[in-house]
Design a protein around this motif. Sequence first.
Motif, PDB file in Angstrom:
ATOM      1  N   VAL A   1     -11.936 -13.110  12.121  1.00  0.00           N
ATOM      2  CA  VAL A   1     -11.054 -13.288  10.970  1.00  0.00           C
ATOM      3  C   VAL A   1      -9.635 -13.562  11.442  1.00  0.00           C
ATOM      4  CG1 VAL A   1     -12.445 -11.835   9.455  1.00  0.00           C
ATOM      5  CG2 VAL A   1     -10.545 -10.816  10.705  1.00  0.00           C
ATOM      6  N   ILE A   2      -8.950 -14.429  10.720  1.00  0.00           N
ATOM      7  CA  ILE A   2      -7.530 -14.684  10.921  1.00  0.00           C
ATOM      8  C   ILE A   2      -6.869 -14.450   9.580  1.00  0.00           C
ATOM      9  CG2 ILE A   2      -5.760 -16.351  11.573  1.00  0.00           C
ATOM     10  CD1 ILE A   2      -9.259 -17.047  12.674  1.00  0.00           C
ATOM     11  N   GLY A   3      -5.932 -13.496   9.536  1.00  0.00           N
ATOM     12  CA  GLY A   3      -5.356 -13.105   8.261  1.00  0.00           C
ATOM     13  C   GLY A   3      -3.844 -13.067   8.276  1.00  0.00           C
ATOM     14  N   CYS A   4      -3.270 -13.087   7.083  1.00  0.00           N
ATOM     15  CA  CYS A   4      -1.820 -13.045   6.906  1.00  0.00           C
ATOM     16  C   CYS A   4      -1.509 -12.158   5.700  1.00  0.00           C
ATOM     17  CB  CYS A   4      -1.280 -14.451   6.680  1.00  0.00           C
ATOM     18  SG  CYS A   4       0.494 -14.539   6.371  1.00  0.00           S
ATOM     19  N   TYR A   5      -0.606 -11.201   5.891  1.00  0.00           N
ATOM     20  CA  TYR A   5      -0.224 -10.277   4.813  1.00  0.00           C
ATOM     21  C   TYR A   5       1.273 -10.383   4.610  1.00  0.00           C
ATOM     22  CZ  TYR A   5       0.276  -5.780   2.327  1.00  0.00           C
ATOM     23  OH  TYR A   5       0.567  -4.796   1.416  1.00  0.00           O
ATOM     24  N   GLN A   6       1.669 -11.001   3.501  1.00  0.00           N
ATOM     25  CA  GLN A   6       3.087 -11.192   3.187  1.00  0.00           C
ATOM     26  C   GLN A   6       3.303 -11.044   1.685  1.00  0.00           C
ATOM     27  OE1 GLN A   6       4.606 -14.934   4.617  1.00  0.00           O
ATOM     28  NE2 GLN A   6       4.048 -14.544   6.744  1.00  0.00           N
ATOM     29  N   LYS A   7       4.416 -10.418   1.332  1.00  0.00           N
ATOM     30  CA  LYS A   7       4.822 -10.291  -0.068  1.00  0.00           C
ATOM     31  C   LYS A   7       3.696  -9.726  -0.942  1.00  0.00           C
ATOM     32  CE  LYS A   7       8.098 -14.118   0.388  1.00  0.00           C
ATOM     33  NZ  LYS A   7       8.489 -15.484  -0.062  1.00  0.00           N
ATOM     34  N   ASN A   8       3.020  -8.692  -0.410  1.00  0.00           N
ATOM     35  CA  ASN A   8       1.947  -7.998  -1.121  1.00  0.00           C
ATOM     36  C   ASN A   8       0.751  -8.884  -1.435  1.00  0.00           C
ATOM     37  OD1 ASN A   8       3.445  -5.518  -1.244  1.00  0.00           O
ATOM     38  ND2 ASN A   8       4.630  -6.414  -2.920  1.00  0.00           N
ATOM     39  N   GLU A   9       0.618  -9.979  -0.695  1.00  0.00           N
ATOM     40  CA  GLU A   9      -0.549 -10.845  -0.824  1.00  0.00           C
ATOM     41  C   GLU A   9      -1.207 -10.987   0.541  1.00  0.00           C
ATOM     42  OE1 GLU A   9       0.430 -14.600  -2.537  1.00  0.00           O
ATOM     43  OE2 GLU A   9       0.964 -13.757  -4.484  1.00  0.00           O
ATOM     44  N   VAL A  10      -2.520 -11.071   0.534  1.00  0.00           N
ATOM     45  CA  VAL A  10      -3.243 -11.228   1.792  1.00  0.00           C
ATOM     46  C   VAL A  10      -4.178 -12.424   1.697  1.00  0.00           C
ATOM     47  CG1 VAL A  10      -5.048  -9.576   1.089  1.00  0.00           C
ATOM     48  CG2 VAL A  10      -4.683 -10.059   3.510  1.00  0.00           C
ATOM     49  N   ASP A  11      -4.147 -13.243   2.727  1.00  0.00           N
ATOM     50  CA  ASP A  11      -5.033 -14.404   2.836  1.00  0.00           C
ATOM     51  C   ASP A  11      -5.797 -14.295   4.143  1.00  0.00           C
ATOM     52  OD1 ASP A  11      -4.249 -16.253   0.501  1.00  0.00           O
ATOM     53  OD2 ASP A  11      -2.314 -15.783   1.410  1.00  0.00           O
ATOM     54  N   ILE A  12      -7.042 -14.680   4.115  1.00  0.00           N
ATOM     55  CA  ILE A  12      -7.865 -14.547   5.320  1.00  0.00           C
ATOM     56  C   ILE A  12      -8.915 -15.639   5.365  1.00  0.00           C
ATOM     57  CG2 ILE A  12      -9.772 -13.095   4.492  1.00  0.00           C
ATOM     58  CD1 ILE A  12      -9.114 -11.228   6.927  1.00  0.00           C
ATOM     59  N   LEU A  13      -9.233 -16.067   6.565  1.00  0.00           N
ATOM     60  CA  LEU A  13     -10.360 -16.969   6.801  1.00  0.00           C
ATOM     61  C   LEU A  13     -11.260 -16.302   7.818  1.00  0.00           C
ATOM     62  CD1 LEU A  13      -8.570 -20.456   7.073  1.00  0.00           C
ATOM     63  CD2 LEU A  13      -9.911 -19.589   5.142  1.00  0.00           C
ATOM     64  N   ASN A  14     -12.576 -16.442   7.630  1.00  0.00           N
ATOM     65  CA  ASN A  14     -13.478 -15.853   8.609  1.00  0.00           C
ATOM     66  C   ASN A  14     -14.479 -16.886   9.117  1.00  0.00           C
ATOM     67  OD1 ASN A  14     -15.091 -15.631   6.092  1.00  0.00           O
ATOM     68  ND2 ASN A  14     -16.501 -14.484   7.383  1.00  0.00           N
ATOM     69  N   PHE A  15     -14.918 -16.680  10.340  1.00  0.00           N
ATOM     70  CA  PHE A  15     -15.805 -17.621  11.016  1.00  0.00           C
ATOM     71  C   PHE A  15     -16.948 -16.830  11.648  1.00  0.00           C
ATOM     72  CE2 PHE A  15     -11.548 -19.268  10.916  1.00  0.00           C
ATOM     73  CZ  PHE A  15     -11.706 -20.591  10.513  1.00  0.00           C
ATOM     74  N   ALA A  16     -18.181 -17.259  11.372  1.00  0.00           N
ATOM     75  CA  ALA A  16     -19.355 -16.550  11.869  1.00  0.00           C
ATOM     76  C   ALA A  16     -20.040 -17.358  12.964  1.00  0.00           C
ATOM     77  CB  ALA A  16     -20.326 -16.280  10.721  1.00  0.00           C
ATOM     78  N   ASN A  17     -21.064 -16.743  13.562  1.00  0.00           N
ATOM     79  CA  ASN A  17     -21.920 -17.391  14.554  1.00  0.00           C
ATOM     80  C   ASN A  17     -21.147 -17.922  15.755  1.00  0.00           C
ATOM     81  OD1 ASN A  17     -24.238 -16.985  12.862  1.00  0.00           O
ATOM     82  ND2 ASN A  17     -23.523 -18.685  11.605  1.00  0.00           N
ATOM     83  N   LEU A  18     -20.250 -17.101  16.279  1.00  0.00           N
ATOM     84  CA  LEU A  18     -19.501 -17.463  17.475  1.00  0.00           C
ATOM     85  C   LEU A  18     -20.374 -17.221  18.707  1.00  0.00           C
ATOM     86  CD1 LEU A  18     -16.202 -15.709  16.416  1.00  0.00           C
ATOM     87  CD2 LEU A  18     -16.686 -18.146  16.298  1.00  0.00           C
ATOM     88  N   SER A  19     -20.313 -18.135  19.645  1.00  0.00           N
ATOM     89  CA  SER A  19     -21.262 -18.093  20.763  1.00  0.00           C
ATOM     90  C   SER A  19     -20.667 -17.429  22.001  1.00  0.00           C
ATOM     91  CB  SER A  19     -21.748 -19.503  21.099  1.00  0.00           C
ATOM     92  OG  SER A  19     -20.651 -20.345  21.424  1.00  0.00           O
ATOM     93  N   PHE A  20     -20.246 -16.172  21.842  1.00  0.00           N
ATOM     94  CA  PHE A  20     -19.862 -15.382  23.008  1.00  0.00           C
ATOM     95  C   PHE A  20     -20.297 -13.940  22.809  1.00  0.00           C
ATOM     96  CE2 PHE A  20     -15.938 -15.737  20.406  1.00  0.00           C
ATOM     97  CZ  PHE A  20     -15.729 -14.397  20.094  1.00  0.00           C
ATOM     98  N   GLU A  21     -20.307 -13.201  23.899  1.00  0.00           N
ATOM     99  CA  GLU A  21     -20.648 -11.787  23.865  1.00  0.00           C
ATOM    100  C   GLU A  21     -19.449 -10.983  24.344  1.00  0.00           C
ATOM    101  OE1 GLU A  21     -24.174 -11.219  26.214  1.00  0.00           O
ATOM    102  OE2 GLU A  21     -25.312 -12.710  25.090  1.00  0.00           O
ATOM    103  N   LEU A  22     -19.527  -9.673  24.149  1.00  0.00           N
ATOM    104  CA  LEU A  22     -18.400  -8.818  24.510  1.00  0.00           C
ATOM    105  C   LEU A  22     -18.876  -7.604  25.284  1.00  0.00           C
ATOM    106  CD1 LEU A  22     -18.126  -9.508  21.089  1.00  0.00           C
ATOM    107  CD2 LEU A  22     -15.791  -9.326  21.903  1.00  0.00           C
ATOM    108  N   VAL A  23     -18.011  -7.148  26.170  1.00  0.00           N
ATOM    109  CA  VAL A  23     -18.241  -5.908  26.889  1.00  0.00           C
ATOM    110  C   VAL A  23     -16.959  -5.094  26.765  1.00  0.00           C
ATOM    111  CG1 VAL A  23     -18.722  -4.827  29.106  1.00  0.00           C
ATOM    112  CG2 VAL A  23     -19.851  -6.976  28.491  1.00  0.00           C
ATOM    113  N   VAL A  24     -17.088  -3.864  26.301  1.00  0.00           N
ATOM    114  CA  VAL A  24     -15.902  -3.039  26.115  1.00  0.00           C
ATOM    115  C   VAL A  24     -15.982  -1.818  27.019  1.00  0.00           C
ATOM    116  CG1 VAL A  24     -16.898  -1.810  24.134  1.00  0.00           C
ATOM    117  CG2 VAL A  24     -14.424  -1.861  24.434  1.00  0.00           C
ATOM    118  N   ALA A  25     -14.890  -1.554  27.721  1.00  0.00           N
ATOM    119  CA  ALA A  25     -14.766  -0.372  28.572  1.00  0.00           C
ATOM    120  C   ALA A  25     -13.949   0.661  27.811  1.00  0.00           C
ATOM    121  CB  ALA A  25     -14.087  -0.733  29.886  1.00  0.00           C
TER     122      ALA A  25
END
Length: 305
Positions: free
Chosen positions: A145-169
């Motif tokens: 998701v990429i979002g913006c919160y300004q003047k008490n309004e929020v806009d967001i776009l989301n993108f699914a099915n991204l082709s990477f994996e993650l490892v968290v330490a």
Amino acid sequence: MPLNNRFIIEVPASTANLGPGFDSIGLALDLYLTLEVEGSSRWEFYSTSDELKQFPNDEQHFIGQVAIKTAEKYGKVLSPCKVTIQSEIPLARGLGSSASAIVAGIELADRIGGLGLTKQEKLLIATEMEGHPDNVGASIYGGLVIGCYQKNEVDILNFANLSFELVVAVPQEILLTKDSRDVLPEAFSRQEAIEASSTANLLVAALLSQNWEVAGKMMEQDLFHQPYRKPLISFYEEVEQVAKSNGAFGVALSGAGPSVICFTEKGQGKLLSQVLQSEFTEMTVKHLNVDNDGSITKEVEKFVR
């Protein structure tokens, strides 16, 4: 009116910033906060997790407070419930534990109070509570998701099915978001702001075009927060070095830290997680994928993710 059947709310964890996407870029992860809810004569919150037993077990529980306050916005009084909580999301480690709890509370209010909230309405309520849309947006919508919160309004776009994996330490020690924010500068010069925002812009373009080399480079070139927070994370550079030597195309602080999140192409995450776990035995290393569904509420007998 008391509930006649049980239902389940499941909310994914999230990582935010991804380097330069400060307070605006989030990614949903396949670790979950799960609430099993049934009717009761009073508010009850239970958990089998030792980490969660520190919290109140009545309506003063954080999730209960979020639910009650959300319902009040719409003039509703919620019927009390018994809520059994399970969580795979470690607290205060930069994996969106507070954001997932906020989203869970809003989903609880929506279901019990029959509010009929849209995702956008849930997002605005959650953003007002959290202060920024990255973690809560990822937990509600799933994906990137990429979002913006300004003047008490929020806009967001989301993108699914991204082709990477993650490892968290994930280290044993916690790092409160407030403490990690205290080290950040109050202001940037115009030139610094241009450089920092252009890095974030290019990170988004690189992720969406699957240019992993550029994405990793932009994560390293963050100017908004990582240069100030890395000194708080003694093991960051060592984890980064090992990860990049073993298949990671990018490494970043997960949210405010102290967890470090590593990005790999599909199929390389398992091996990287094994290497990191063998190198950093005092940490918990998790091989993760992107959650593409976001928060889900289902009747118990119908619940399948």
